[in-house]
Design a protein around this motif. Structure first.
Motif, PDB file in Angstrom:
ATOM      1  N   VAL A   1       0.860  -1.369  -0.089  1.00 26.07           N
ATOM      2  CA  VAL A   1       0.085  -0.022   0.054  1.00 26.07           C
ATOM      3  C   VAL A   1       0.920   1.180  -0.073  1.00 26.07           C
ATOM      4  O   VAL A   1       2.074   1.174   0.758  1.00 26.07           O
ATOM      5  CB  VAL A   1      -0.721  -0.043   1.235  1.00 26.07           C
ATOM      6  CG1 VAL A   1      -1.463   1.337   1.257  1.00 26.07           C
ATOM      7  CG2 VAL A   1      -1.786  -1.270   1.273  1.00 26.07           C
ATOM      8  N   ASP A   2       0.397   2.336  -0.892  1.00 26.98           N
ATOM      9  CA  ASP A   2       1.142   3.511  -0.680  1.00 26.98           C
ATOM     10  C   ASP A   2       0.819   4.254   0.420  1.00 26.98           C
ATOM     11  O   ASP A   2      -0.697   4.764   0.360  1.00 26.98           O
ATOM     12  CB  ASP A   2       0.795   4.470  -1.908  1.00 26.98           C
ATOM     13  CG  ASP A   2       1.910   3.779  -3.208  1.00 26.98           C
ATOM     14  OD1 ASP A   2       2.692   2.950  -2.843  1.00 26.98           O
ATOM     15  OD2 ASP A   2       1.247   3.757  -4.583  1.00 26.98           O
ATOM     16  N   GLY A   3       1.668   4.350   1.483  1.00 29.63           N
ATOM     17  CA  GLY A   3       1.109   5.332   2.823  1.00 29.63           C
ATOM     18  C   GLY A   3       1.897   4.713   3.792  1.00 29.63           C
ATOM     19  O   GLY A   3       2.576   3.874   3.764  1.00 29.63           O
ATOM     20  N   PRO A   4       1.682   5.165   5.050  1.00 24.79           N
ATOM     21  CA  PRO A   4       2.216   4.869   6.368  1.00 24.79           C
ATOM     22  C   PRO A   4       2.294   3.455   6.412  1.00 24.79           C
ATOM     23  O   PRO A   4       1.256   2.751   6.352  1.00 24.79           O
ATOM     24  CB  PRO A   4       1.221   5.661   7.149  1.00 24.79           C
ATOM     25  CG  PRO A   4       0.461   6.708   6.625  1.00 24.79           C
ATOM     26  CD  PRO A   4       0.540   6.091   5.165  1.00 24.79           C
ATOM     27  N   GLY A   5       3.413   2.782   6.962  1.00 29.58           N
ATOM     28  CA  GLY A   5       3.605   1.376   7.070  1.00 29.58           C
ATOM     29  C   GLY A   5       3.518   0.533   5.983  1.00 29.58           C
ATOM     30  O   GLY A   5       4.107  -0.443   6.245  1.00 29.58           O
ATOM     31  N   ARG A   6       3.285   1.025   4.877  1.00 26.77           N
ATOM     32  CA  ARG A   6       3.465   0.386   3.760  1.00 26.77           C
ATOM     33  C   ARG A   6       3.023  -1.134   3.767  1.00 26.77           C
ATOM     34  O   ARG A   6       3.531  -2.070   3.712  1.00 26.77           O
ATOM     35  CB  ARG A   6       4.794   0.332   2.993  1.00 26.77           C
ATOM     36  CG  ARG A   6       5.387   1.664   2.882  1.00 26.77           C
ATOM     37  CD  ARG A   6       5.832   1.995   1.485  1.00 26.77           C
ATOM     38  NE  ARG A   6       6.415   1.282   0.850  1.00 26.77           N
ATOM     39  CZ  ARG A   6       5.866   0.885  -0.584  1.00 26.77           C
ATOM     40  NH1 ARG A   6       4.647   1.578  -1.036  1.00 26.77           N
ATOM     41  NH2 ARG A   6       6.389  -0.011  -1.370  1.00 26.77           N
ATOM     42  N   ALA A   7       1.705  -1.428   4.104  1.00 21.32           N
ATOM     43  CA  ALA A   7       1.107  -2.669   4.502  1.00 21.32           C
ATOM     44  C   ALA A   7       1.079  -3.782   3.187  1.00 21.32           C
ATOM     45  O   ALA A   7       1.058  -3.058   2.106  1.00 21.32           O
ATOM     46  CB  ALA A   7      -0.364  -2.730   5.079  1.00 21.32           C
ATOM     47  N   ILE A   8       1.376  -4.886   3.347  1.00 19.92           N
ATOM     48  CA  ILE A   8       1.345  -5.997   2.519  1.00 19.92           C
ATOM     49  C   ILE A   8       0.063  -5.966   1.840  1.00 19.92           C
ATOM     50  O   ILE A   8      -0.860  -6.319   2.567  1.00 19.92           O
ATOM     51  CB  ILE A   8       2.182  -7.200   2.690  1.00 19.92           C
ATOM     52  CG1 ILE A   8       3.363  -7.111   3.434  1.00 19.92           C
ATOM     53  CG2 ILE A   8       2.024  -8.249   1.634  1.00 19.92           C
ATOM     54  CD1 ILE A   8       4.084  -8.088   4.141  1.00 19.92           C
ATOM     55  N   LEU A   9      -0.048  -6.247   0.432  1.00 18.80           N
ATOM     56  CA  LEU A   9      -1.520  -6.571  -0.291  1.00 18.80           C
ATOM     57  C   LEU A   9      -1.270  -7.777  -0.512  1.00 18.80           C
ATOM     58  O   LEU A   9      -0.234  -8.401  -1.300  1.00 18.80           O
ATOM     59  CB  LEU A   9      -1.575  -5.729  -1.547  1.00 18.80           C
ATOM     60  CG  LEU A   9      -1.969  -4.258  -1.225  1.00 18.80           C
ATOM     61  CD1 LEU A   9      -1.583  -3.223  -2.522  1.00 18.80           C
ATOM     62  CD2 LEU A   9      -3.188  -3.827  -0.626  1.00 18.80           C
ATOM     63  N   TYR A  10      -2.168  -8.626  -0.470  1.00 24.23           N
ATOM     64  CA  TYR A  10      -2.240 -10.103  -0.466  1.00 24.23           C
ATOM     65  C   TYR A  10      -3.084 -10.356  -1.739  1.00 24.23           C
ATOM     66  O   TYR A  10      -4.354  -9.816  -1.892  1.00 24.23           O
ATOM     67  CB  TYR A  10      -2.563 -10.862   0.720  1.00 24.23           C
ATOM     68  CG  TYR A  10      -1.297 -10.846   1.713  1.00 24.23           C
ATOM     69  CD1 TYR A  10      -0.365 -11.741   1.814  1.00 24.23           C
ATOM     70  CD2 TYR A  10      -1.686  -9.914   2.641  1.00 24.23           C
ATOM     71  CE1 TYR A  10       0.491 -11.561   2.738  1.00 24.23           C
ATOM     72  CE2 TYR A  10      -0.767  -9.951   3.550  1.00 24.23           C
ATOM     73  CZ  TYR A  10       0.188 -10.969   3.639  1.00 24.23           C
ATOM     74  OH  TYR A  10       1.243 -10.721   4.471  1.00 24.23           O
ATOM     75  N   GLY A  11      -2.923 -11.387  -2.442  1.00 27.39           N
ATOM     76  CA  GLY A  11      -3.949 -12.071  -3.581  1.00 27.39           C
ATOM     77  C   GLY A  11      -3.665 -13.537  -3.623  1.00 27.39           C
ATOM     78  O   GLY A  11      -2.472 -14.038  -3.206  1.00 27.39           O
ATOM     79  N   THR A  12      -4.435 -14.268  -4.348  1.00 26.54           N
ATOM     80  CA  THR A  12      -4.055 -15.559  -4.685  1.00 26.54           C
ATOM     81  C   THR A  12      -3.167 -15.794  -5.678  1.00 26.54           C
ATOM     82  O   THR A  12      -2.591 -15.209  -6.288  1.00 26.54           O
ATOM     83  CB  THR A  12      -5.381 -16.128  -5.204  1.00 26.54           C
ATOM     84  OG1 THR A  12      -5.900 -15.551  -6.203  1.00 26.54           O
ATOM     85  CG2 THR A  12      -6.468 -16.081  -4.118  1.00 26.54           C
ATOM     86  N   THR A  13      -2.659 -17.129  -5.606  1.00 26.92           N
ATOM     87  CA  THR A  13      -1.435 -17.737  -6.397  1.00 26.92           C
ATOM     88  C   THR A  13      -1.915 -18.455  -7.532  1.00 26.92           C
ATOM     89  O   THR A  13      -3.353 -19.004  -7.618  1.00 26.92           O
ATOM     90  CB  THR A  13      -0.453 -18.497  -5.562  1.00 26.92           C
ATOM     91  OG1 THR A  13      -1.120 -19.593  -5.074  1.00 26.92           O
ATOM     92  CG2 THR A  13      -0.066 -17.634  -4.307  1.00 26.92           C
ATOM     93  N   GLU A  14      -1.106 -19.039  -8.267  1.00 26.46           N
ATOM     94  CA  GLU A  14      -1.320 -19.668  -9.533  1.00 26.46           C
ATOM     95  C   GLU A  14      -1.826 -21.072  -8.915  1.00 26.46           C
ATOM     96  O   GLU A  14      -2.712 -21.939  -9.277  1.00 26.46           O
ATOM     97  CB  GLU A  14      -0.253 -19.995 -10.492  1.00 26.46           C
ATOM     98  CG  GLU A  14       0.102 -18.717 -11.344  1.00 26.46           C
ATOM     99  CD  GLU A  14      -1.392 -18.498 -12.486  1.00 26.46           C
ATOM    100  OE1 GLU A  14      -1.739 -19.536 -12.800  1.00 26.46           O
ATOM    101  OE2 GLU A  14      -1.645 -17.404 -12.407  1.00 26.46           O
ATOM    102  N   TYR A  15      -0.960 -21.431  -7.780  1.00 29.07           N
ATOM    103  CA  TYR A  15      -1.305 -22.716  -7.127  1.00 29.07           C
ATOM    104  C   TYR A  15      -2.883 -22.944  -6.569  1.00 29.07           C
ATOM    105  O   TYR A  15      -3.585 -23.805  -6.634  1.00 29.07           O
ATOM    106  CB  TYR A  15      -0.331 -22.944  -5.965  1.00 29.07           C
ATOM    107  CG  TYR A  15      -0.493 -24.149  -5.096  1.00 29.07           C
ATOM    108  CD1 TYR A  15      -0.408 -25.158  -5.561  1.00 29.07           C
ATOM    109  CD2 TYR A  15      -1.182 -24.313  -3.806  1.00 29.07           C
ATOM    110  CE1 TYR A  15      -0.487 -26.517  -4.983  1.00 29.07           C
ATOM    111  CE2 TYR A  15      -1.245 -25.389  -3.087  1.00 29.07           C
ATOM    112  CZ  TYR A  15      -1.056 -26.567  -3.654  1.00 29.07           C
ATOM    113  OH  TYR A  15      -1.290 -27.704  -2.907  1.00 29.07           O
TER     114      TYR A  15
END
Length: 194
Positions: free
Chosen positions: A136-150
């Motif tokens: 995320v662009d912003g304080p803390g730069r939190a991780i964005l999650y999504g699904t995988t090919e698996y």
């Protein structure tokens, strides 16, 4: 309640995202130098205590509660274990939210679920069902999650468009749900009172 236990509790709850020194200082109402000293002392206690697997990892100005490196083989074995292959209800809920709302942060998942989800996220990452998709662009730069090919292969999907439609599932549940007994009693009492 000691500063050590307060810091430990916060580090546990924030999970793999970690937390900055300034935010820790604000939460425990101490100056940053004092909090940093307490973190160093707490980590020293962990290192000296053979009865704990905990370790505080310092990454820049962020602190993350982790396990000691010597437990890596054991944890890898657990992640690969067939006994650990089934997903808990919490992990399935977390996976569903990520699949439908991706990319999404762990905090956003927790807002939807209403409970802490770092353990479920870690398990899903270890099982290669979700992965980091950016920050995320912003304080803390939190991780964005999504699904995988698996994930796609595991569930036999060619695209995310093949995920079941949420509205149709909700409609089916409403049709199958029994009538609300309390509503029926309320209506009965209401008609008797007229």
């Amino acid at each position: 309640m000691s500063k050590y236990s307060e810091l430990e509790a916060i580090l546990f709850v924030v999970g793999d995202e970690g937390i900055g020194l300034e935010e820790l200082s604000y939460l425990v109402k101490s100056n940053t130098a004092s909090v940093y000293q307490h973190l160093q002392e707490l980590n020293q206690q962990y290192e000296e205590n053979e009865h704990t697997a905990l370790h505080i990892l310092e990454v820049g100005n962020h602190f993350i509660l982790t396990t000691k490196k010597k437990f890596a083989p054991l944890l890898k074995k657990y992640a690969e274990s067939p006994m650990g292959s089934s997903l808990s209800q919490a992990a399935l809920e977390t996976l569903s939210i990520i699949a439908y709302k991706q990319p999404i942060t762990r905090m956003e998942v927790e807002e939807i679920r209403g409970v802490q989800s770092s353990g479920s996220v870690q398990k899903l990452v270890a099982k290669r069902l979700i992965e980091e998709k950016g920050r995320v662009d912003g304080p803390g730069r939190a991780i964005l999650y999504g699904t995988t090919e698996y994930f796609m292969d595991y569930f036999g999907l060619k695209s995310l468009a093949e995920l079941p439609d949420i509205q149709s599932m909700e409609d089916e549940l409403e049709e199958d749900a029994p009538f609300d007994l309390f509503y029926d009693r309320y209506k009965q009492a209401e008609t008797e009172g007229e």
